[in-house]
Motif scaffolding. Structure first.
Motif, mmCIF file in Angstrom:
data_model
loop_
_atom_site.group_PDB
_atom_site.id
_atom_site.type_symbol
_atom_site.label_atom_id
_atom_site.label_comp_id
_atom_site.label_asym_id
_atom_site.label_seq_id
_atom_site.Cartn_x
_atom_site.Cartn_y
_atom_site.Cartn_z
ATOM 1 N N ILE A 1 7.055 0.938 12.225
ATOM 2 C CA ILE A 1 6.533 2.011 11.961
ATOM 3 C C ILE A 1 4.995 1.364 11.114
ATOM 4 O O ILE A 1 4.939 0.104 10.711
ATOM 5 C CB ILE A 1 6.885 3.061 11.206
ATOM 6 C CG1 ILE A 1 7.865 2.204 9.743
ATOM 7 C CG2 ILE A 1 8.135 3.748 11.779
ATOM 8 C CD1 ILE A 1 8.446 3.082 8.818
ATOM 9 N N GLY A 2 4.127 2.187 10.855
ATOM 10 C CA GLY A 2 3.016 1.647 9.991
ATOM 11 C C GLY A 2 3.170 2.008 8.578
ATOM 12 O O GLY A 2 4.203 2.596 8.152
ATOM 13 N N THR A 3 2.214 1.570 7.863
ATOM 14 C CA THR A 3 2.369 1.605 6.387
ATOM 15 C C THR A 3 2.389 3.041 5.905
ATOM 16 O O THR A 3 3.138 3.335 5.119
ATOM 17 C CB THR A 3 1.349 0.877 5.604
ATOM 18 O OG1 THR A 3 1.509 -0.467 6.171
ATOM 19 C CG2 THR A 3 1.465 0.875 4.180
ATOM 20 N N SER A 4 1.666 3.875 6.553
ATOM 21 C CA SER A 4 1.647 5.445 6.113
ATOM 22 C C SER A 4 3.104 6.107 6.436
ATOM 23 O O SER A 4 3.466 6.746 5.457
ATOM 24 C CB SER A 4 0.681 6.313 6.724
ATOM 25 O OG SER A 4 -0.580 5.792 6.435
ATOM 26 N N GLU A 5 3.739 5.492 7.342
ATOM 27 C CA GLU A 5 5.121 6.001 7.651
ATOM 28 C C GLU A 5 6.077 5.340 6.858
ATOM 29 O O GLU A 5 7.169 5.925 6.325
ATOM 30 C CB GLU A 5 5.437 5.814 9.004
ATOM 31 C CG GLU A 5 4.752 6.745 9.967
ATOM 32 C CD GLU A 5 4.904 6.471 11.513
ATOM 33 O OE1 GLU A 5 5.139 7.155 12.241
ATOM 34 O OE2 GLU A 5 4.909 5.393 11.949
ATOM 35 N N GLY B 1 8.363 -1.584 8.600
ATOM 36 C CA GLY B 1 6.724 -1.697 8.848
ATOM 37 C C GLY B 1 6.507 -2.859 9.676
ATOM 38 O O GLY B 1 6.068 -3.749 9.152
ATOM 39 N N GLN C 1 0.830 -1.083 -0.074
ATOM 40 C CA GLN C 1 0.176 -0.093 -0.091
ATOM 41 C C GLN C 1 0.917 1.266 0.028
ATOM 42 O O GLN C 1 0.397 2.502 -0.395
ATOM 43 C CB GLN C 1 -0.901 0.120 1.242
ATOM 44 C CG GLN C 1 -1.917 -1.264 1.208
ATOM 45 C CD GLN C 1 -1.552 -2.538 1.723
ATOM 46 O OE1 GLN C 1 -0.265 -2.519 2.241
ATOM 47 N NE2 GLN C 1 -2.262 -3.224 1.871
ATOM 48 N N GLU D 1 5.507 4.888 3.636
ATOM 49 C CA GLU D 1 5.488 5.433 2.421
ATOM 50 C C GLU D 1 6.326 6.736 2.616
ATOM 51 O O GLU D 1 6.857 7.356 1.844
ATOM 52 C CB GLU D 1 4.131 5.703 2.020
ATOM 53 C CG GLU D 1 3.869 6.504 0.671
ATOM 54 C CD GLU D 1 2.253 6.778 0.557
ATOM 55 O OE1 GLU D 1 1.395 6.145 1.056
ATOM 56 O OE2 GLU D 1 1.904 7.639 -0.258
ATOM 57 N N HIS D 2 6.064 7.396 3.899
ATOM 58 C CA HIS D 2 6.678 8.738 4.026
ATOM 59 C C HIS D 2 8.330 8.602 4.085
ATOM 60 O O HIS D 2 8.770 9.306 3.681
ATOM 61 C CB HIS D 2 6.337 8.998 5.458
ATOM 62 C CG HIS D 2 6.703 10.566 5.895
ATOM 63 N ND1 HIS D 2 7.833 10.887 6.109
ATOM 64 C CD2 HIS D 2 6.011 11.332 5.688
ATOM 65 C CE1 HIS D 2 8.112 12.155 6.718
ATOM 66 N NE2 HIS D 2 6.847 12.909 6.161
#
Ligand code: SF4
Lengths: 473, 222
Positions: free
Chosen positions: A150-154, A133, A40, A156-157
């Motif tokens: 970290i989570g998936t949004s992170e 992640g 994602q 990506e970040h």
């Protein structure tokens, strides 16, 4: 200048920018990727038309979802039977190819569980920030690095910016003084700590582990400790680097060499807590009080020594804890005050990022050598943490020891630690497991997990129940 | 990301401590490569009486009628009231994705696990921390009046229950702003690209090994 903790120093070194809102932009040195939490994030990059900021800082490998049967692995991705797992593993592969990220793919000798492989390759070094992640990224803190899940949004970040936006955590020091008894491993130390401080004991904190019993551990033992910092509620567990660390890293594929090595060691030595550094929270435990541990419940804090028993409802002083206890007993099919050694066992799992390194396999094999697993067991599984661990074990003849005793010897991956693939518990089956989570359903729907050290799991496989390995032959 | 400014909804009491992310969304559903579609499997082990698999038609599965979100008064709940250390365990962002996909926009608890707490803000979910005594009282009120609702106003950091009691809650400025504005923080960070470059240049000079690429060398087939 005021005294600083190891965590303060790691933090300060990586601050790119402090922001007025109290957050900081933190630079990330190393980023590990696997197939479950990255698709994602790559999709997000694609949608927004962004590139990977520094591909060379990333290392990827499939581990959570991979089959562990040699035969299923032999034809590569094409041979994976579960179409969903196959798609995830293919997706990781194509994303890495598209973005120029190094991947140890399914049939690369170096493939394995990210948290076993990173250190093994010398990728995880003191003074670094390392993220992935995956919550067990705390493992890499054993090298004196700031390593966090970290989570998936992170994810990506980090891919897009090589940074994270964070607020600094508080400092916690856990000291393990004195020396452990024979038969007591790093796993027992960390389980015992979690039993005392609870699964939220380290929330909001970065935990530094210190004291003579920690310093005496090998790097592999230290990784086991930091691995489970997350089970104590802390995103990061850290152990200051010392000569044990440097000797481990020397000549590993991604370790610095030559002049850079000398510069690095000097730099690494600066990452220790100052003598008079102040910690927001402290906890001390005597190593000689710790016995081999076994969890009886559905949270890692529900743990006791092997000579102990399941508690009674009256041992808890508030209704929320009593209710958690009742739920756990019901799920686990145990009764109040039941002795740990009276818990029936159905399966044994030796593996996971907590305990699947070569020393873990040696400790387990030493218990097994020349014996046979109990007839009452349905399965006993050994899943090495990486292809290199597997090869080393084969070289030492450990695979033979396990196989002759009746264990199955598998290919590397997360396997029954989270049971995303075919390796799982049946309903109501009890498992002695060297993994890190005994949550409901973690190892399979309705499965009942008991967390233990590799030697305890191996002895349990032979005896068919938990035994006190300090007195068992 | 959808912003969170104000929200009115039914409060579902989930009276259990240490709810982990394996319980929120079990691993067999993490095989998806998408961010959506996890809602039907939220709390799968608690909601259904059988073992869930990704390909199943959930409408045909036996429901656990004791589970709070299966009770008629709470099917449309959008606020979860729960106990300490909610969201502990795995970092899977599939947990907030599943909560959001089900319709949950806010979670009230005495404490949250760090990674989960952080993940909420990336997905338009507001995690609200209140004192244990207040949480106890809310559970009592929820038990005596099913269908308790709440009005949340993030700007004022306040929550008003249908009992008319009002509580205020803490939140970081940054996280508040992310939710209020539905911010894409990557855009924000890339505004500092100059600072990141400068950091890299300085470090590269003094600590060159930190920038050695993780080369593949050649893939070593087994
Ligand atoms: S071995 Fe288990 S805990 Fe470790 S990364 Fe894999 S699934 Fe997570």
């Amino acid at each position: 200048m005021s005294a600083k903790t190891l965590y303060d120093k790691l933090w300060d070194f990586h601050v790119v920018e402090d922001r007025p809102d109290g957050t900081s932009l933190i630079y990330i040195d190393r980023h590990l990727l696997h197939e479950v939490t990255s698709p994602q994030a790559f999709e997000g990059l694609k949608v927004s038309g962004r590139k990977v900021y520094r591909p060379g800082a990333n290392l990827a490998m499939p581990d959570h979802n991979v089959p562990t049967l040699r035969q299923e692995r032999s034809s590569g991705i094409a041979g994976i039977r579960d179409p969903l797992a196959k798609l995830q593993i293919e997706t990781l592969h194509s994303n890495c190819t598209a973005h120029g990220i190094t991947e140890f793919d399914l049939n690369d000798k170096r493939q394995g569980i990210v948290h076993v492989v990173g250190p093994e390759q010398g990728m995880s070094q003191p003074g670094m920030t390392i993220v992935c992640g995956d919550s067990h990224t705390s493992t890499h803190g054993a090298f004196g690095a700031l390593a966090q899940g970290i989570g998936t949004s992170e994810v990506e970040h980090v891919l897009a910016t090589q940074c994270l936006i964070q607020k600094k955590s508080k400092n916690m020091l856990i000291e393990v003084t004195g020396h452990t008894a024979d038969g007591v491993s790093a796993k027992d130390i960390i389980l015992c700590i979690i039993g005392r401080i609870g699964t939220a004991g380290g929330s909001g904190h970065a935990i530094e582990f210190g004291g003579s019993a920690i310093q005496a551990l090998s790097m592999e033992g230290r990784m086991t400790i930091c691995n489970m910092a997350i089970e104590a509620g802390a995103r990061a567990g850290i152990i200051a680097a010392d000569t044990t660390t440097f000797e481990y890293l020397r000549d590993r594929p991604y370790a610095p060499r030559g002049r850079e090595w000398d510069m690095a060691v000097t730099h690494w030595q600066s990452f220790t807590s100052d003598k008079d550094a102040v910690f927001d929270k402290r906890f001390t435990i005597q190593a000689d009080e710790i016995e081999p541990q076994v969890t009886w419940g559905t949270s890692p804090q529900m743990v006791t020594g092997v000579s102990g028993s399941v508690p009674a409802v009256d041992d808890f002083n508030d209704e929320t804890s009593r209710e958690s206890f009742r739920l756990a007993l019901k799920y686990m099919g145990l009764v109040e005050k039941q002795a740990v050694t009276d818990i029936p066992l159905d399966r044994v799992f030796i593996g996971s990022c907590t305990n699947s390194r070569i020393e873990d396999l040696r400790a387990a094999a030493a218990m097994v050598e020349g014996k046979k697993i109990a007839r009452s067991l349905r399965q006993a599984l050994v899943v090495p943490g990486s292809g290199l661990v597997r090869d080393q074990a084969v070289h030492e003849g450990l695979d033979h020891v396990f196989r002759s005793a009746g264990f199955e010897w598998r290919e590397p991956g997360c396997s029954m630690c989270l049971a995303m693939n075919e390796d799982k518990l049946g309903e109501r089956e009890h498992c002695a497991s060297t993994s890190n989570r005994n949550f409901e359903g973690r190892q399979g729907y309705g499965g009942r997990t008991h967390l233990v050290s590799p030697a305890m799991a191996a002895a349990a496989a032979i005896a068919g129940r938990f035994v006190d390995i300090r007195h068992w032959r | 990301m959808i912003p969170f400014i104000q929200h009115h909804g039914i409060v579902a009491p989930l009276d259990r401590a240490n709810i982990d992310t394996d319980l929120i969304i079990p691993k067999q559903f993490l095989k998806s490569v998408r961010r959506t579609g996890f809602g039907p499997h939220l709390f799968d082990q608690l909601r259904y009486l059988d073992e869930g698999r990704p390909e199943m038609d959930n409408d045909k599965r036996p429901l656990n009628h004791d589970f709070i979100l299966n009770q008629p008064a709470y099917r449309d709940a959008t606020i979860l009231l729960t106990r300490e250390n909610f969201g502990c365990g795995s970092s899977r962002e599939h947990a907030p994705w599943a909560l959001l996909d089900f319709g949950i926009r806010a979670i009230i608890a005495p404490s949250f696990a760090d990674i989960f707490y952080n993940n909420c803000f990336k997905n338009g979910i507001l995690p609200i921390i209140l004192d244990t005594e207040i949480i106890d009282r809310l559970f009592r009120e929820a038990a005596s009046q099913p269908g308790l609702t709440a009005d949340i106003d993030l700007t004022r950091q306040s929550i008003v229950m249908s009992t008319l009691k009002e509580y205020s809650f803490p939140i970081d400025d940054y996280q508040k702003r992310c939710l209020l504005e539905g911010l894409d923080d990557i855009d924000m960070t890339l505004k500092s690209a100059g600072r990141i470059d400068l950091y890299e240049q300085q470090r590269r000079q003094a600590y060159p090994w930190l920038f050695n690429d993780l080369h593949a060398k050649t893939s070593i087939a087994r």
